[in-house]
Design an enzyme around this catalytic site. Structure first.
Site, short mmCIF file in Angstrom:
data_model
loop_
_atom_site.label_atom_id
_atom_site.label_comp_id
_atom_site.label_asym_id
_atom_site.label_seq_id
_atom_site.Cartn_x
_atom_site.Cartn_y
_atom_site.Cartn_z
N LYS A 1 0.58 -1.18 -0.07
CA LYS A 1 0.20 0.27 -0.06
C LYS A 1 0.86 1.38 0.13
O LYS A 1 0.59 2.26 -0.54
CB LYS A 1 -0.96 0.10 1.11
CG LYS A 1 -2.10 -0.97 1.36
CD LYS A 1 -3.14 -0.68 0.03
CE LYS A 1 -4.44 -1.46 0.09
NZ LYS A 1 -5.22 -1.36 -0.98
N GLU B 1 -9.79 6.50 2.73
CA GLU B 1 -10.70 5.38 3.39
C GLU B 1 -9.94 4.11 3.47
O GLU B 1 -8.95 4.03 2.91
CB GLU B 1 -11.88 4.92 2.32
CG GLU B 1 -11.55 3.80 1.34
CD GLU B 1 -10.14 4.23 0.30
OE1 GLU B 1 -9.89 5.59 -0.06
OE2 GLU B 1 -9.40 3.74 -0.42
N SER C 1 1.49 -9.69 -1.25
CA SER C 1 1.30 -8.42 -0.85
C SER C 1 1.46 -7.95 0.47
O SER C 1 1.78 -6.60 0.60
CB SER C 1 -0.13 -8.29 -1.48
OG SER C 1 -0.87 -8.97 -0.66
#
Lengths: 393, 254
Positions: free
Chosen positions: A89, A111, A377
């Site tokens: 991220k 968000e 990830s």
């Protein structure tokens, strides 16, 4: 076939900017500037520098020997879990915070579902000294207390989304409302490859560092840039978009997208958008989304908080529709088992999102000489409670 | 001539009211419309509820959530409205988000609206260029007026573009906000109202967002042809029920 976004913001028939007029100036400002800003040498330099010194890139490409032996194929793991904050991220939030600064914005909103994107956003806001407001569904706040605490430590304000189903999609609605109410000084850092154009493309480009590195790392290790397959899990699809990006137009590279089947595709408790979704409009783009026959958006389910989004990024909708990517859906229980297996075989505890991707080896047989690159990830620290509950550890 | 255009020619300031269909009770739709007309409202926006109404604030979102829980669907709304033109003659507009219309089929939706006597649509998340390129011909085929929004941030150039595509009125969002977020108008808003009034647009403007009482209604209609009330009315039926619509309208117009 072109798999990149076209000038109008579409991937085939998907994408676009279906936004209320109130958001037009913000989105238009971004659309007009994002490519220009990203091409500036100064911007690139700062982005690359931060990815290197702050995030810790390049992330390793690791040949998973024992896992490969077990499934009789060659598995390479792209270690996004080793990034600062524990997942891919941050690649995107670093890019977007620099973009926000270039556009003169002083207030950042985001968000978050599981809290990973919220933490990554709060982190870069702390780094740059910008005000940060993170919207998070009331239910997710209760489920993800450690990440809420992290965001607060980093100086962010966490605002509960109390409307609708009080999860990720409602947090996204609240963030969009905030942007409508604060159109001048605020930048909205969307965490996935979704939203109105140019967001899916911008997020994909910031995440594309993943496949850029895979190319040279794989060449270094195997002598070839191209694997036989690239694999990633998909919620909204940002780590997948980054993992595929430099391989989209390499026909010898198979693309595999792994969705969350939840309790099973037909159970009514699933998040397998490519199977259960229909074309429609969510959060500003036309894509595949889970909805009632009447066009009301439904609440998906997955044990993984990062995959239970009712839509999928428009690029992925296009990859699904054209058949460029093979979509596989994995249930909660298969994912959990795969997470435990990786822990025991390789000493890596993966995020439950990633565990979905790892579970494909039970469902799909690869050839012994196939090179399969999988995006790892995120790390599993945030999911320990879940693993503990599930396996009664 | 479309009822909206006819109404806009009347020499008076127009009061338009929004309500969420299927709220507070699933079967309130027709009686609310009839009561609003009986009490002197000039135009009505019938809200087709959506699960994710991102241009709306909590009041309209909550009413939409409840309406959906009550069982409201596109098909049911159309059924409820099937005889509406036997008892109601003021302009009726359906306001809703694009996805439910898209799922129904845009052409089928428009055709049904024409059959029922609906005069126009307001679809906040259908951008003007997409409408222009893909749907304008369909709307026109069925005699429907599509109403676009402008905000204080909309550039003059874009306002002119929107004006050129519009053929009814322009919905002027009073401030940068979701519905129900404002109370009263300050200098910033009146400056914006004046700026738009001076642009001499071909379409009249009706101001919405932030109109909640007689004072704000009067203020807004100094600069525009009319005003739209949404959240304040939804709050009224939440608190006072549907039997006291006359109170609300009388207070607004007094």
């Amino acid at each position: 076939m072109n798999y990149n976004v076209n000038k109008k913001g579409y991937y085939g028939e998907f994408g676009g900017a279906f936004i209320p007029e109130m958001l037009y100036p913000n989105v238009e400002e971004l659309r007009q500037n994002y490519l220009k800003v990203m091409a500036e040498p100064e911007f690139k330099k700062e982005f690359d520098q931060l990815l290197k010194d702050y995030v810790g890139r390049p992330s390793p490409l690791y040949f998973a020997k024992r896992l490969s032996e077990k499934y009789n194929t060659k598995i390479y793991l792209k270690r996004e879990d080793l990034n600062h904050t524990g997942a891919h991220k941050i690649n995107n939030t670093i890019g977007q915070i620099l973009m926000a600064q270039r556009l003169g914005k002083t207030r950042i909103i985001a968000e978050t579902g599981a809290g990973q994107h919220g933490v990554a956003t709060a982190t870069v806001c702390a780094l740059m000294g910008l005000e940060c407001i993170v919207y998070m569904g009331e239910i997710d706040i209760a489920r993800q207390a450690p990440n809420v605490a992290r965001m607060k430590m980093l100086g962010a304000t966490v605002v509960p989304a109390l409307s609708g189903s009080r999860t990720l999609k409602d947090a996204t609605n609240e963030a969009i409302r905030d942007w409508i109410n604060n159109p001048v000084n605020t930048h909205y850092i969307i965490g996935s490859a979704i939203g109105p154009h140019p967001y899916p493309d911008m997020v994909t480009r910031f995440q594309s560092v993943i496949s850029e590195e895979i190319k040279w790392q794989l060449k270094e290790q195997t002598g070839k840039e191209n694997p036989d397959y690239v694999v990633a899990c998909i919620g909204g699809g940002s780590n997948a978009a980054g993992t595929y990006y430099h391989y989209l137009h390499e026909p010898d590279v198979g693309i595999i997208a792994v969705e969350a089947a939840g309790l099973g595709i037909d159970s009514g408790e699933s998040a397998a958008t490519s199977v259960l979704g229909k074309e429609g409009i969510i959060h500003g783009c036309k894509t595949l989304l889970m909805q009632t026959p009447d066009g009301q958006i439904t609440e998906p389910y997955s044990i993984s908080a990062g995959l239970d989004y009712p839509g999928v990024g428009p690029m992925h909708a296009h990859l699904a529709k054209t058949g460029r990517a093979e979509f596989i859906s994995i249930t909660d229980s298969d994912a959990m088992d795969a997470g435990l297996e990786l822990s025991k075989l390789e000493g890596i505890i993966p995020a439950i999102e990633t565990s979905h991707a790892l579970a494909i080896f039970k469902h799909k047989t690869f050839k012994p000489n196939d090179v399969v690159v999988m995006s790892l990830s995120g790390r599993g620290d945030k999911d320990l409670e879940n693993y503990i509950d599930y396996f009664k550890i | 001539m479309n009822r909206i255009n006819k109404k806009l020619q009347e020499n008076k300031k127009l009061l338009s009211i929004y309500f969420t269909a299927g709220y507070p009770d699933i079967n309130d739709t027709v009686s609310i419309i009839q009561d609003l007309e009986k009490n002197g409202v000039d135009m009505i926006e019938i809200g087709l509820p959506f699960s994710d109404p991102l241009a709306d604030g909590p009041t309209i979102q909550d009413s939409s959530t409840q309406a959906l829980k009550n069982g409201m669907t596109t098909e049911l709304l159309f059924n409820q409205l099937k005889d509406i033109r036997k008892s109601v003659s003021i302009p009726l507009i359906i306001m809703g988000y694009f996805n439910p219309m898209f799922q129904y089929g845009v052409e089928a939706f428009c055709k049904k609206c024409q059959e029922l006597g609906i005069d126009g649509l307001i679809i906040p998340d259908l951008p003007v260029d997409v409408y222009h390129n893909e749907y304008q011909a369909i709307f026109e085929k069925y005699g429907l007026i599509n109403v676009f929004l402008i905000t204080p941030q909309t550039s003059d150039e874009r306002i002119r573009y929107i004006d050129s595509i519009s053929n009814g009125f322009i919905y002027m969002v009073s401030s940068a906000s979701t519905t129900g977020a404002q109370s009263g108008f300050g200098e910033e808003q009146t400056a914006y109202f004046e700026r738009i009034a001076k642009m001499n647009l071909k379409n009249p403007q009706i101001i919405g967002f932030g109109i909640s009482n007689n004072e704000t209604f009067t203020q807004a209609t100094q600069y525009a042809k009319g005003a739209i009330i949404g959240s304040a009315f939804v709050k009224h039926v939440t608190n006072k029920g549907v039997k006291n619509i006359d109170d609300f309208v009388n207070n607004m117009l007094s």
